[in-house]
Design a protein around this motif. Structure first.
Motif, PDB file in Angstrom:
ATOM      1  N   GLN A 237       0.832  -1.201   0.000  1.00 55.49           N
ATOM      2  CA  GLN A 237       0.000   0.000   0.000  1.00 55.49           C
ATOM      3  C   GLN A 237       0.869   1.255   0.000  1.00 55.49           C
ATOM      4  OE1 GLN A 237      -2.566  -0.542   3.408  1.00 55.49           O
ATOM      5  NE2 GLN A 237      -3.969  -1.886   2.291  1.00 55.49           N
ATOM      6  N   HIS A 238       0.268   2.364  -0.403  1.00 60.54           N
ATOM      7  CA  HIS A 238       0.999   3.629  -0.505  1.00 60.54           C
ATOM      8  C   HIS A 238       0.094   4.760  -0.015  1.00 60.54           C
ATOM      9  CE1 HIS A 238       4.003   6.441  -2.204  1.00 60.54           C
ATOM     10  NE2 HIS A 238       2.947   7.198  -2.447  1.00 60.54           N
ATOM     11  N   ARG A 239       0.597   5.524   0.951  1.00 58.31           N
ATOM     12  CA  ARG A 239      -0.153   6.665   1.490  1.00 58.31           C
ATOM     13  C   ARG A 239       0.345   7.946   0.832  1.00 58.31           C
ATOM     14  NH1 ARG A 239      -3.135   7.418   5.974  1.00 58.31           N
ATOM     15  NH2 ARG A 239      -2.512   5.375   6.798  1.00 58.31           N
ATOM     16  N   ALA A 240      -0.595   8.757   0.343  1.00 61.86           N
ATOM     17  CA  ALA A 240      -0.242  10.000  -0.334  1.00 61.86           C
ATOM     18  C   ALA A 240      -1.197  11.109   0.103  1.00 61.86           C
ATOM     19  CB  ALA A 240      -0.290   9.825  -1.848  1.00 61.86           C
TER      20      ALA A 240
ATOM     21  N   THR B 231      -6.025  15.978   2.397  1.00 64.95           N
ATOM     22  CA  THR B 231      -6.295  14.787   3.195  1.00 64.95           C
ATOM     23  C   THR B 231      -5.306  13.692   2.820  1.00 64.95           C
ATOM     24  OG1 THR B 231      -8.027  13.232   3.872  1.00 64.95           O
ATOM     25  CG2 THR B 231      -7.906  13.769   1.546  1.00 64.95           C
ATOM     26  N   SER B 232      -5.250  12.676   3.653  1.00 57.96           N
ATOM     27  CA  SER B 232      -4.361  11.536   3.421  1.00 57.96           C
ATOM     28  C   SER B 232      -5.179  10.389   2.837  1.00 57.96           C
ATOM     29  CB  SER B 232      -3.694  11.102   4.728  1.00 57.96           C
ATOM     30  OG  SER B 232      -2.872   9.979   4.523  1.00 57.96           O
ATOM     31  N   VAL B 233      -4.727   9.864   1.712  1.00 55.48           N
ATOM     32  CA  VAL B 233      -5.447   8.805   1.004  1.00 55.48           C
ATOM     33  C   VAL B 233      -4.548   7.575   0.917  1.00 55.48           C
ATOM     34  CG1 VAL B 233      -6.629   8.137  -1.120  1.00 55.48           C
ATOM     35  CG2 VAL B 233      -6.702  10.516  -0.342  1.00 55.48           C
ATOM     36  N   MET B 234      -5.122   6.419   1.231  1.00 49.73           N
ATOM     37  CA  MET B 234      -4.388   5.164   1.140  1.00 49.73           C
ATOM     38  C   MET B 234      -4.723   4.480  -0.186  1.00 49.73           C
ATOM     39  SD  MET B 234      -2.190   3.181   2.568  1.00 49.73           S
ATOM     40  CE  MET B 234      -2.183   3.536   4.340  1.00 49.73           C
ATOM     41  N   PHE B 235      -3.684   4.251  -0.996  1.00 51.08           N
ATOM     42  CA  PHE B 235      -3.815   3.528  -2.254  1.00 51.08           C
ATOM     43  C   PHE B 235      -3.094   2.185  -2.136  1.00 51.08           C
ATOM     44  CE2 PHE B 235      -3.681   8.048  -3.247  1.00 51.08           C
ATOM     45  CZ  PHE B 235      -4.686   8.228  -4.178  1.00 51.08           C
ATOM     46  N   THR B 236      -3.346   1.312  -3.089  1.00 55.85           N
ATOM     47  CA  THR B 236      -2.383   0.247  -3.346  1.00 55.85           C
ATOM     48  C   THR B 236      -1.341   0.821  -4.303  1.00 55.85           C
ATOM     49  OG1 THR B 236      -3.584  -0.617  -5.269  1.00 55.85           O
ATOM     50  CG2 THR B 236      -4.156  -1.522  -3.101  1.00 55.85           C
ATOM     51  N   ARG B 237      -0.203   0.176  -4.392  1.00 55.47           N
ATOM     52  CA  ARG B 237       0.828   0.677  -5.295  1.00 55.47           C
ATOM     53  C   ARG B 237       0.358   0.655  -6.745  1.00 55.47           C
ATOM     54  NH1 ARG B 237       6.893  -1.142  -3.319  1.00 55.47           N
ATOM     55  NH2 ARG B 237       6.883   0.078  -1.378  1.00 55.47           N
ATOM     56  N   CYS B 238      -0.457  -0.324  -7.086  1.00 55.91           N
ATOM     57  CA  CYS B 238      -0.986  -0.401  -8.442  1.00 55.91           C
ATOM     58  C   CYS B 238      -1.908   0.782  -8.722  1.00 55.91           C
ATOM     59  CB  CYS B 238      -1.720  -1.729  -8.637  1.00 55.91           C
ATOM     60  SG  CYS B 238      -2.421  -1.959 -10.292  1.00 55.91           S
TER      61      CYS B 238
ATOM     62  N   ALA C 193      -2.965  19.883   9.412  1.00 57.56           N
ATOM     63  CA  ALA C 193      -1.662  19.878  10.082  1.00 57.56           C
ATOM     64  C   ALA C 193      -1.401  18.574  10.834  1.00 57.56           C
ATOM     65  CB  ALA C 193      -1.565  21.060  11.043  1.00 57.56           C
ATOM     66  N   GLN C 194      -2.432  17.762  11.066  1.00 58.22           N
ATOM     67  CA  GLN C 194      -2.277  16.523  11.825  1.00 58.22           C
ATOM     68  C   GLN C 194      -2.255  15.274  10.933  1.00 58.22           C
ATOM     69  OE1 GLN C 194      -5.588  16.556  14.539  1.00 58.22           O
ATOM     70  NE2 GLN C 194      -4.929  18.432  15.585  1.00 58.22           N
ATOM     71  N   LEU C 195      -2.135  15.468   9.648  1.00 60.81           N
ATOM     72  CA  LEU C 195      -2.148  14.321   8.731  1.00 60.81           C
ATOM     73  C   LEU C 195      -0.879  13.492   8.891  1.00 60.81           C
ATOM     74  CD1 LEU C 195      -3.479  15.964   5.438  1.00 60.81           C
ATOM     75  CD2 LEU C 195      -4.754  14.587   7.087  1.00 60.81           C
ATOM     76  N   PRO C 196      -0.982  12.173   8.762  1.00 67.72           N
ATOM     77  CA  PRO C 196       0.231  11.333   8.813  1.00 67.72           C
ATOM     78  C   PRO C 196       1.129  11.610   7.617  1.00 67.72           C
ATOM     79  CG  PRO C 196      -1.673  10.020   8.178  1.00 67.72           C
ATOM     80  CD  PRO C 196      -2.201  11.368   8.578  1.00 67.72           C
ATOM     81  N   GLN C 197       2.399  11.341   7.774  1.00 69.47           N
ATOM     82  CA  GLN C 197       3.359  11.596   6.713  1.00 69.47           C
ATOM     83  C   GLN C 197       3.107  10.669   5.531  1.00 69.47           C
ATOM     84  OE1 GLN C 197       7.392  11.225   7.995  1.00 69.47           O
ATOM     85  NE2 GLN C 197       8.278  11.948   6.067  1.00 69.47           N
ATOM     86  N   GLU C 198       3.238  11.210   4.324  1.00 67.09           N
ATOM     87  CA  GLU C 198       3.023  10.387   3.137  1.00 67.09           C
ATOM     88  C   GLU C 198       4.262   9.555   2.842  1.00 67.09           C
ATOM     89  OE1 GLU C 198       2.271  12.725  -0.301  1.00 67.09           O
ATOM     90  OE2 GLU C 198       3.908  14.115   0.053  1.00 67.09           O
ATOM     91  N   ASP C 199       4.054   8.470   2.099  1.00 67.25           N
ATOM     92  CA  ASP C 199       5.134   7.544   1.770  1.00 67.25           C
ATOM     93  C   ASP C 199       5.927   8.038   0.570  1.00 67.25           C
ATOM     94  OD1 ASP C 199       4.195   5.908   3.788  1.00 67.25           O
ATOM     95  OD2 ASP C 199       2.869   4.782   2.436  1.00 67.25           O
TER      96      ASP C 199
END
Length: 656
Positions: free
Chosen positions: A206-209, A260-267, A403-409
């Motif tokens: 997975q990839h967070r962006a 916002t922070s969105v979780m993707f799969t790498r694909c 400001a509280q979003l998790p860091q992206e990958d």
């Protein structure tokens, strides 16, 4: 089984079936009740794993399937995995977990290519097994791969290869003799390597962006992160008609964009990022300069918003809350009870924040895996239902959370160098540059005579390869047996582990080859195994009953005749220029070999020079090296042949 009669799985989809191994004495109603109960228990068992997984197209889903067309009643499902083949292997992992937790079940799985588990382990399959003989023979049982054997002298258990067993026959043999049906360790190890890393591999894939998306999209993804997949697919597969709905964003106005922070799969992330797209001026999406640090977040959010708008434009009006509630589904009660019995809620107090969070995840999983399959609800309708049920969205509150979003990958994994690609191909093919790949047995004192020769060999071994090893592997390849199906590559035979053979049997076979019988006219290829053993026995009897020196005389005559042919051919070739293209042996031992067995008058230096034998190994290696040099690092016949033999040669460092 005839190819036209086989059941065809839809493209880019995997089909799976779970059978009861023992149903003797059970009525149809009892079997249906048992399988329906198992469906709820299985879903509850895999829920903790599936909830955190983002599917490309369709999730893992199962339901009761009644008996039809000779296939007994079972639990089955079909998942279309689209461009992400990792979904298919995650389903294989789930089936292993299910059959291990429920020993009464045996699973079958296949895709468009058929038995893809066998394709993965193709290098280690028994010779009799092919697509025509594998029908109803491959099962996942008790967490391991099982393969119904073909009877042989060592293992009488099994089903003949020319017989297609029914599912009932296969399950009966599997449950009666599971150890005899278990796949070999080599096949099992290949599949275990492919599934290695689960369930931790779910997070690694997975990839967070960070994305600038309309507030409605942020709200939908906060409740249903899995809906990012259909949105990306809708944008990725868009057409001009779809983009007409994006001229005026009715559901997701761009002026409400938030980070916002969105979780993707790498694909999914790669599909979204690599698409070149310019929004319509009428859409209201304005993009910052490419040099802006947040340009990528704006671009990803813009594309994602287009995908969600396309989804909503393709669906009907949302259903009422009463119709869409999972509590109205008759399967929900049994599923919830199975979750509680499996300890899913972890003794959380009902009504607490953590309990409500787990309950929401369970409802989303049930809606995705069960309710969506039993009804006709599309992803766009689910999005509209979420928008209508959430009420007004506080955009300012969402912006305060930025400001509280998790860091992206990091997305450095998208950049693959030539060395990375070569390493991945080597790992995938199993021909990695191991130091012992092309090394051979320790040379004898005679072979290592000469300090210069020894030094060159040591340098080659330090480089991880041996020219002598290349020659010997090519020799084994040329001496290997082949048939109309093609040559069998001996890549899995290591020089450090030579094959075992019985010396008396070897001598006996050599005598049989050298002895020519006028009465015997049959070719070995025309005989089956049993008939050939009978011919061998008759030959042995003839040899024992005949004169003691008859076999020896026939062998010497055959060798003399062959030597005469070879000498005549050498003299004819001496008048041509073909010999100039080969390297000839120059050592004293080679000259002695050339003159050995000739009359003393023919053993002169001049004749020895003319009849000097070729150095076959030197010519072989020289031609291979020249061919590799002509390839200039690209794929070609020489490199492909050497890689298939397990030989890894380093790049050419001498550009002269």
């Amino acid at each position: 089984m005839d190819f036209l009669q086989r059941r065809v799985v839809q493209e880019d989809a995997v089909q799976y079936k779970l059978f009861l191994t023992q149903t003797a004495g059970s009525t149809v109603q009892h079997t249906e009740e048992q399988l329906s109960r198992l469906v709820e228990e299985i879903l509850a068992k895999i829920a903790p794993l599936s909830m955190q997984y983002i599917w490309q197209n369709e999730p893992f889903n199962i339901k009761y399937c009644p008996e039809k067309a000779g296939v007994p009643a079972h639990i089955g499902g079909v998942t279309q995995f689209g461009d992400n083949v990792e979904d298919e292997w995650f389903i294989v992992y789930l089936l292993k977990q299910i059959t291990e937790a429920f020993p009464a079940l045996a699973a079958r799985v296949e895709d468009t290519d058929g038995e893809f588990l066998l394709i993965e382990a193709a290098d280690h399959l028994p010779k009799w097994l092919d697509p025509d003989t594998s029908e109803n023979r491959i099962f996942i049982y008790r967490g391991a791969l099982h393969l119904l054997p073909c009877p042989s002298r060592s293992i009488p258990t099994g089903i003949p290869k020319d017989v297609v067993p029914s599912v009932q026959q296969a399950l009966a043999l599997l449950s009666a003799q599971p150890e005899a049906c278990r796949a070999s360790p080599k096949i099992t190890s290949v599949l275990d390597k492919r599934l290695d890393g689960y369930p931790a591999k779910i997070g690694a894939s997975q990839h967070r962006a960070h994305c600038f998306v309309p507030a409605g999209v942020a709200m939908v993804l906060a409740q249903r992160p899995d809906l990012v997949a259909p949105a990306v697919s809708a944008f990725y597969l868009r057409d001009p008609v779809d983009l007409q709905a994006c001229r005026n964003f009715k559901n997701f106005p761009p002026e409400t964009r938030v980070l916002t922070s969105v979780m993707f799969t790498r694909c999914l992330y790669a599909q979204l990022l690599q698409q070149q797209f310019v929004p319509d001026r009428r859409s209201g999406f304005t993009m910052p300069a490419r040099s802006d640090p947040r340009y990528k977040a704006h671009e990803l959010g813009m594309k994602l918003a287009h995908g969600f708008e396309i989804l909503c434009a393709k669906c009907r009006l949302p259903l009422s809350d009463g119709d869409s509630s999972v509590s109205c589904n008759p399967q929900w009660k049994g599923f919830l009870q199975s979750l509680k019995s499996n300890g899913y809620f972890r003794e959380e107090i009902e009504g607490s924040a953590r309990f409500r969070q787990l309950m929401t995840s369970a409802e989303n999983f049930f809606q995705q895996s069960v309710a969506s399959k039993s009804g006709d609800t599309s992803p766009g309708e689910e999005v509209l239902q979420l928008l209508s049920s959430c009420g007004p969205i506080d955009v300012e509150e969402l912006r305060k959370r930025e400001a509280q979003l998790p860091q992206e990958d990091s997305d450095n994994w998208l950049n693959v160098t030539a060395q990375d690609l070569e390493r991945m191909l080597e790992e995938r093919s199993g021909y990695g540059p191991k130091p012992t790949t092309a090394k051979c047995p320790e040379p004898t004192e005679t072979e290592t005579a000469g300090s210069t020769e020894t030094g060159n060999r040591n340098e080659e071994e330090e480089a991880g390869y041996s020219l002598l090893g290349v020659s010997q592997k090519m020799t084994r390849f040329l001496n290997a047996k082949s048939s109309y199906l093609g040559a069998e590559l001996p890549w899995n035979h290591s020089c450090n582990n030579p094959f075992d053979y019985d010396m008396p049997t070897l001598i006996k076979e050599m005598e049989r080859i050298l002895v020519t019988s006028e009465e015997e006219t049959l070719d070995s290829d025309d005989l089956c195994e049993d008939e050939w053993e009978g011919v061998e026995d008759e030959e042995d009897e003839d040899i024992e009953e005949g004169p003691s020196g008859h076999a020896e005389m026939d062998g010497m005559e055959a060798l003399d005749t062959l030597k005469g042919y070879m000498d005549q051919m050498d003299r004819e070739l001496m008048n041509t220029h073909i010999g100039q293209s080969f390297n000839q042996a120059t050592s004293a031992s080679a000259q002695a070999h050339a003159t050995e067995g000739l009359p003393s008058s023919a053993a002169s230096d001049e004749d020895a020079e003319e009849l000097r034998p070729l150095d076959v190994d030197l010519n072989l290696v020289t031609n291979l090296v020249e061919s590799l040099s002509c390839q200039e690092g690209l794929a070609g016949p020489a490199s492909n042949l050497l890689q298939s033999l397990g030989v890894h040669l380093p790049p050419n460092s001498d550009r002269s």
